[in-house]
Design a protein around this motif. Structure first.
Motif, PDB file in Angstrom:
ATOM      1  N   LYS A   1      43.649 103.565   6.833  1.00  0.00           N
ATOM      2  CA  LYS A   1      44.641 101.900   7.653  1.00  0.00           C
ATOM      3  C   LYS A   1      44.668 101.301   6.929  1.00  0.00           C
ATOM      4  O   LYS A   1      45.373 100.273   6.938  1.00  0.00           O
ATOM      5  N   SER A   2      43.180 100.979   6.566  1.00  0.00           N
ATOM      6  CA  SER A   2      43.587  99.255   5.629  1.00  0.00           C
ATOM      7  C   SER A   2      43.194  99.505   4.349  1.00  0.00           C
ATOM      8  O   SER A   2      43.648  98.266   3.691  1.00  0.00           O
ATOM      9  N   LEU A   3      43.438 100.901   3.711  1.00  0.00           N
ATOM     10  CA  LEU A   3      43.422 100.715   2.536  1.00  0.00           C
ATOM     11  C   LEU A   3      44.772  99.813   1.848  1.00  0.00           C
ATOM     12  O   LEU A   3      44.297  98.688   0.485  1.00  0.00           O
ATOM     13  N   LEU A   4      45.747 100.469   2.193  1.00  0.00           N
ATOM     14  CA  LEU A   4      46.498  99.995   1.792  1.00  0.00           C
ATOM     15  C   LEU A   4      46.662  98.305   1.358  1.00  0.00           C
ATOM     16  O   LEU A   4      47.055  97.600   0.790  1.00  0.00           O
ATOM     17  N   GLY A   5      46.783  97.364   2.930  1.00  0.00           N
ATOM     18  CA  GLY A   5      46.505  96.237   3.005  1.00  0.00           C
ATOM     19  C   GLY A   5      45.274  95.657   1.453  1.00  0.00           C
ATOM     20  O   GLY A   5      45.498  95.422   1.143  1.00  0.00           O
ATOM     21  N   ALA A   6      44.335  96.573   2.249  1.00  0.00           N
ATOM     22  CA  ALA A   6      43.462  96.019   0.485  1.00  0.00           C
ATOM     23  C   ALA A   6      43.713  95.174  -0.750  1.00  0.00           C
ATOM     24  O   ALA A   6      43.420  94.829  -1.606  1.00  0.00           O
ATOM     25  N   ILE A   7      44.486  96.794  -1.170  1.00  0.00           N
ATOM     26  CA  ILE A   7      45.400  96.426  -2.274  1.00  0.00           C
ATOM     27  C   ILE A   7      46.093  95.558  -2.473  1.00  0.00           C
ATOM     28  O   ILE A   7      46.406  95.118  -4.117  1.00  0.00           O
ATOM     29  N   SER A   8      46.897  95.714  -1.716  1.00  0.00           N
ATOM     30  CA  SER A   8      47.767  94.290  -1.393  1.00  0.00           C
ATOM     31  C   SER A   8      47.830  92.938  -2.072  1.00  0.00           C
ATOM     32  O   SER A   8      47.825  92.088  -2.221  1.00  0.00           O
ATOM     33  N   THR A   9      46.419  92.822  -0.553  1.00  0.00           N
ATOM     34  CA  THR A   9      45.395  91.442  -0.975  1.00  0.00           C
ATOM     35  C   THR A   9      44.460  90.924  -2.588  1.00  0.00           C
ATOM     36  O   THR A   9      43.988  90.784  -2.361  1.00  0.00           O
ATOM     37  N   GLY A  10      44.570  92.267  -3.186  1.00  0.00           N
ATOM     38  CA  GLY A  10      43.433  92.194  -4.589  1.00  0.00           C
ATOM     39  C   GLY A  10      41.825  92.553  -3.826  1.00  0.00           C
ATOM     40  O   GLY A  10      41.108  92.451  -5.211  1.00  0.00           O
ATOM     41  N   GLY A  11      42.406  93.072  -3.210  1.00  0.00           N
ATOM     42  CA  GLY A  11      40.536  93.171  -2.557  1.00  0.00           C
ATOM     43  C   GLY A  11      40.122  94.069  -3.630  1.00  0.00           C
ATOM     44  O   GLY A  11      38.570  94.454  -3.727  1.00  0.00           O
ATOM     45  N   ILE A  12      40.390  95.383  -3.585  1.00  0.00           N
ATOM     46  CA  ILE A  12      40.267  96.795  -4.408  1.00  0.00           C
ATOM     47  C   ILE A  12      41.653  97.146  -5.140  1.00  0.00           C
ATOM     48  O   ILE A  12      42.752  96.496  -5.044  1.00  0.00           O
ATOM     49  N   ASP A  13      40.787  97.919  -6.533  1.00  0.00           N
ATOM     50  CA  ASP A  13      42.077  98.019  -7.507  1.00  0.00           C
ATOM     51  C   ASP A  13      42.837  98.854  -7.379  1.00  0.00           C
ATOM     52  O   ASP A  13      43.803  99.487  -8.440  1.00  0.00           O
ATOM     53  N   ALA A  14      41.842 100.320  -6.944  1.00  0.00           N
ATOM     54  CA  ALA A  14      42.700 101.594  -6.629  1.00  0.00           C
ATOM     55  C   ALA A  14      41.467 102.057  -5.188  1.00  0.00           C
ATOM     56  O   ALA A  14      40.901 101.170  -4.252  1.00  0.00           O
TER      57      ALA A  14
END
Length: 498
Positions: A77-90
């Protein structure tokens, strides 16, 4: 002066960790988030590395397109949030392309089509279709398509009975284990991992495919930040190339073919059965490596957090003591009081998530964890130290000052040494609590001791043995620390005047 040097050293250590852990990634490296608890798409292998179809697929795409791929394991559930914050690229984690998700992220072309299915205990003849789950207890992985299908609401035309109980778990494996333990009637999950779950559990579970007319097949895609057309084009081109050169078909055969399922020996004798289980979980699947790696991570975080917490706690205690010294509130005492009040009034897991996702932008999880636990512990240590100093007789301060010592020298050579003897048991309890609190670092993609145990459960479908061994390890750590503090306390007491 010595204390200042120690505090400066701690700050330097944290800075070094920050530079080494969260430095800017190379231009030809993409950071991909995943949730390595969804075999065969992603899981932790015997070497403790992230593996699976999705992982191999991303590596193949990266190789074709000239990119190195770095994986970050986190909650689904944290994956989309991490994308939005720029923590991950994909993000790639068996993630279905849905209209709701397309509102916050973009997806690559589909790379896999899957069906939902129902897992039941082998003796269950009552449930045959999705409609039969109305009014039943269902377990699902949180945030997945199965979760949406099982939840009665206005848009759900199949499961409409409001008495239906939906138990949501962070891992698909936990949802299946809940079924094995009799806590639910069924599990709704993607068919590919479902087949692995059923195969690994012998004759105790069975699988029922959901009619495609009831639930249409769904497509998996690679999620990227909204509007990142360059990344989408790169991923689509890479996917097209590996399908053309045959690499994609090889990966399908490797991860979805008839893989051999490792099973453990069985016995009617309970003690012999536990021996077989221990051997299977920790030896045959090399689970001991994962536990050792997790133990080192736990000890590293705990040690650095303790050092940071003590230094910060001492500073905060001295700031609050300015109020006692001046006989009125000071700027420093008010500032320390506000800090302590906020930290003690909020859960440490919330502080950890804020530090990791907001402050560090889903990067440098180790640094985020050390800073969080150090800051949290510092608030409690400050009050312990302050209470210990105030417990020292006022005559000690007066005696030191009458000998010509400054306030700082009196505190250093007379007050604090006496206070340490009084607060040592309380400090020991705080350090023990800190070690156990670090078990939540799995929330921020750190594979500590507790997370390693979770991975073992996901791989072996055994809960009793990994959890018991986990409890024993924590007990040994805490017992050893208690003995160490007791010995230190006895040593300090030798100097007491009798």
């Amino acid at each position: 002066m010595k204390k200042r040097k120690i505090f400066a050293l701690l700050l330097c250590m944290l800075c070094v960790m920050n530079l080494t852990s969260c430095g800017k990634k190379s231009e030809n490296t993409i950071v991909v988030g995943t949730n390595a608890e969804f075999p065969p798409f992603e899981y932790i292998d015997n070497n403790g590395d992230i593996a699976g179809f999705d992982v191999a697929l991303m590596k193949a795409v990266g190789e074709e397109m000239g990119y190195k791929v770095k994986f970050s394991n986190m909650e689904f559930k944290s994956l989309l949030g991490a994308i939005s914050t720029g923590g991950i690229d994909a993000a790639i984690a068996g993630m279905t392309i849905t209209e709701d998700r397309l509102k916050s992220v973009d997806f690559s072309d589909p790379y896999f089509s899957a069906n939902q299915c129902i897992i039941l205990q082998s003796g269950n003849e009552e449930i045959k279709t999705l409609e039969d789950l109305n009014g039943k207890k269902i377990s699902v992985q949180e945030g997945t398509t199965g979760d949406i299908m099982a939840t009665p609401d206005e848009e759900n035309e199949i499961i409409t009975d409001k008495s239906t109980v939906v138990k949501r778990f962070k891992k698909g494996t936990d949802a299946v284990l809940e079924l094995k333990n009799g806590g639910v009637d069924a599990v709704i999950i993607d068919s590919s991992p479902a087949q692995k779950f059923v195969a690994a559990n012998g004759d105790t579970l069975k699988l029922i495919e959901i009619d495609p007319e009831t639930a249409e097949p769904e497509d998996y895609g690679i999620a990227v930040a909204k509007g990142n057309e360059e990344m989408v084009l790169m991923l689509n081109e890479g996917l097209a190339k590996i399908k053309e050169n045959g690499v994609y078909d090889e990966l399908i055969e490797q991860y979805f073919g008839d893989a051999e399922i490792v099973t453990k020996e069985t016995s009617d004798n309970w003690f012999v059965q536990q021996y077989y289980t221990f051997k299977y979980v920790f030896i045959e699947t090399e689970g001991y490596r994962m536990l050792l790696d997790g133990l080192l991570v736990t000890l590293k975080i705990s040690l650095l957090s303790v050092l940071f917490g003590v230094a910060l706690g001492m500073l905060l205690a001295l700031m609050k003591l300015t109020e006692t010294r001046k006989k009125h509130k000071t700027f420093w005492s008010v500032l320390a009081g506000i800090y302590i009040d906020i930290v003690r009034g909020t859960p440490v897991v919330v502080q950890l998530l804020i530090m990791y996702m907001v402050v560090f932008k889903s990067q440098a999880p180790m640094v985020a964890a050390v800073v969080t636990f150090g800051m949290n512990s510092g608030a409690y240590v400050a009050e312990i130290i302050r209470a210990g100093i105030l417990a020292v007789d006022n005559g000690q301060m007066e005696g030191g000052r009458s000998l010509g010592l400054t306030y700082g020298q009196t505190m250093r050579y007379i007050i604090i040494p006496q206070a340490v003897k009084n607060i040592l048991p309380a400090l020991c309890n705080e350090f023990i609590a800190l070690i156990k609190e670090t078990s939540i670092v799995g929330y921020v993609a750190i594979q500590d001791l507790t997370k390693a145990s979770d991975f073992l459960i996901s791989r072996t479908y055994e809960t009793f043995m990994p959890l018991i061994v986990l409890a024993v390890i924590y007990y040994i750590i805490v017992k050893g620390l208690s003995k160490l503090f007791s010995a230190f306390e006895r040593r300090l007491r030798k100097s007491d005047i009798r």
